[in-house]
Enzyme design. Structure first.
Site, short mmCIF file in Angstrom:
data_model
loop_
_atom_site.label_atom_id
_atom_site.label_comp_id
_atom_site.label_asym_id
_atom_site.label_seq_id
_atom_site.Cartn_x
_atom_site.Cartn_y
_atom_site.Cartn_z
N ASP A 479 0.86 -1.19 0.00
CA ASP A 479 0.00 0.00 0.00
C ASP A 479 0.89 1.23 0.00
OD1 ASP A 479 -1.79 2.06 0.53
OD2 ASP A 479 -3.01 0.87 1.90
N HIS A 480 0.90 1.94 -1.12
CA HIS A 480 1.85 3.04 -1.28
C HIS A 480 1.50 4.25 -0.40
CE1 HIS A 480 5.37 4.47 -3.06
NE2 HIS A 480 4.97 4.83 -4.26
#
Length: 507
Positions: A479-480
């Site tokens: 999850d950036h």
């Protein structure tokens, strides 16, 4: 409201449970109930659990029928003394927020069963079977040792069908060689009879009208719920410290919107194009509880989490050699490459703790231990049992634990606590010949490792010469919003080091 009247309500098994499907009742209206007696089987998003009685009494009213989907807290039935007046029970139901007249109108006639449940009342020792067993299906000796699903066994007993005779007409098609309801139908048909199993439509969960001011929720989630008209009692609580988060409110709103669609919308969409093609068979099948949950969670993950993906190829010769040595030295386990990957990932999560987290959209929860979820494919979907504190366990212990969790997952015998949570996830499709793939993050986790198959490939050796080596591809999705690209790359770099030099796992 009479003090001697008690509700049977949809329980909340686990923090993420918001609804359940009635599978089958163990008792009929009018039967006495003892404390601890089994009342009803309920299918949740992952497993089937049995609700038991916490007090004695008489089952006076069954309001939820097999196949119905009801929200947590919904009234399923009523327990009271045998001499309690019907008017008092009706008043209790009305006060609970459920109209007795509408419930009764929705009840199917007779004691029919559907694909999910044996339904209705169960036969007792004095009751005669209903007589569908024809041409010898009622004979065959003691069948108590024949593996069968609970629904199939109860229906067979009720109809006077011997499970040994069923196996003479139909092969057991269930998981683990168990006789299923479909096998019963096939055996009866082969013997010249017919077992009518009418379908019951599943109902959408009723929105809660209870006060939600006491529900723990983030400020953003509470504001959004007010804007969308969502009661916080209808939301799961995946946030930190059991709070309802913004994503939970959005998921509840999506479920409500789906429930507001016309009941025949999907059927009509399937029928119209099919009508344009003569003699083209089609089948419309509603999603079960597990598939609905998977769909909602993964759709939420793809929509909300910007997936950042990195990949690396790793050499496996050293890891395979270590695996062979361990298996040759130990007789109490059969260690797989996946077991070693779990151990290596747990070690890396200690070295790169930025990935050992959960994220609910607003806050990061960091874990001291590596609780690694392992994806297990089931007949009806996917489940991710969790190996707790994998960093503190040896490979043999991990291997035995994974095997036990996977076996019980396929039999539907996991407890909710065994597949909820987790700080990291591993999905391995290498056994299907898949070279590499991109996995979707399983919220509230923030990263997932996709493992491809081991294969012989052209590789550049230590001397710089081209050679054939054993290798696999690992893809990490993160999850950036909370994991930077450089951090994800450091994780794979460290994992590659442990895999290609497995002795370092002993340090």
């Amino acid at each position: 409201m009479a003090a001697s009247i008690y509700p049977i309500a949809m329980p909340k098994w686990g923090m993420e449970m918001s609804e359940g499907v009635i599978n089958s009742w163990h008792l009929a209206e009018g039967e006495a109930i003892a404390p601890g007696a089994e009342l009803v089987d309920i299918e949740t998003s992952k497993i089937v659990n049995t609700l038991t009685a916490d007090r004695a009494g008489t089952l006076r009213r069954i309001l939820a029928q097999p196949g119905e989907t009801l929200a947590v807290g919904a009234l399923l039935g009523v327990v009271a003394e045998a001499d309690t007046a019907e008017a008092d029970i009706d008043a209790f139901i009305a006060a609970f927020g459920c109209d007795a007249g509408e419930q009764a109108a929705d009840e199917p006639n007779g004691a029919a069963v559907d694909e999910l449940s044996a339904g209705g009342s169960h036969s007792n020792g004095d009751a005669a079977p209903r007589g569908v067993a024809v041409n010898g299906l009622g004979e065959g000796g003691d069948d108590s040792a024949v593996p069968a699903t609970p629904v199939a066994r109860r229906l067979a007993a009720r109809e006077g069908i011997n499970l040994n005779a069923v196996l003479n007409h139909a092969a057991a098609s269930g998981r683990g060689g168990r006789v299923t309801l479909a096998d019963l139908k096939q055996a009866v048909a082969a013997a010249g009879g017919e077992l009518a199993l009418p379908q019951h439509a599943r109902q959408a969960p009723r929105p809660s009208g209870a006060d939600d001011s006491h529900i723990k929720a983030t400020p953003v989630a509470r504001r959004l719920a007010a804007e969308l008209g969502i009661n916080l009692n209808d939301c799961r609580a995946s946030g930190r410290n059991g709070r309802v988060a913004k994503a939970d409110v959005e998921a509840a709103a999506a479920l409500r919107n789906d429930a507001d669609k016309p009941a025949n919308a999907s059927v009509q969409a399937a029928v119209e194009p099919a009508s344009q093609q003569a003699n083209t068979p089609v089948q419309t099948q509603p999603l079960n509880g597990m598939r609905k949950t998977i769909a909602a969670r993964l759709q939420q993950s793809k929509q909300l989490a910007p997936h950042f993906r990195v990949a690396v190829d790793v050499r496996l010769e050293a890891l395979q050699a270590a695996r062979e040595q361990l298996n040759a030295a130990r007789s109490d386990a059969r260690i797989s490459v996946n077991d070693l990957l779990i151990k290596a990932s747990a070690a890396v999560l200690q070295a790169v703790p930025a990935l050992n987290i959960q994220f609910d959209g607003e806050a990061i929860t960091r874990f001291a231990d590596a609780d690694i979820a392992v994806a297990v494919a089931l007949e009806d979907g996917l489940i991710t049992p969790v190996v707790r504190s994998a960093n503190s366990k040896g490979v043999v212990q991990i291997s035995n634990e994974v095997r036990d969790l996977a076996t019980r997952a396929k039999l539907g015998r996991l407890q909710a606590s065994e597949f909820q949570g987790g700080s990291f996830c591993i999905s391995n499709l290498g056994m299907y010949g898949v070279k590499h793939f991109d996995a979707i993050i399983n919220p509230p986790q923030a990263a997932i490792l996709a493992v491809g198959g081991a294969e012989r490939r052209p590789v550049v050796g230590a001397s710089g010469e081209l050679e054939v080596g054993l290798a696999m591809t690992l893809n990490l999705s993160s999850d950036h919003r909370v994991i930077d690209g450089a951090t994800a790359a450091q994780f794979l770099q460290a994992l590659k080091g442990f895999i290609e030099r497995p002795a370092t796992l002993l340090a």
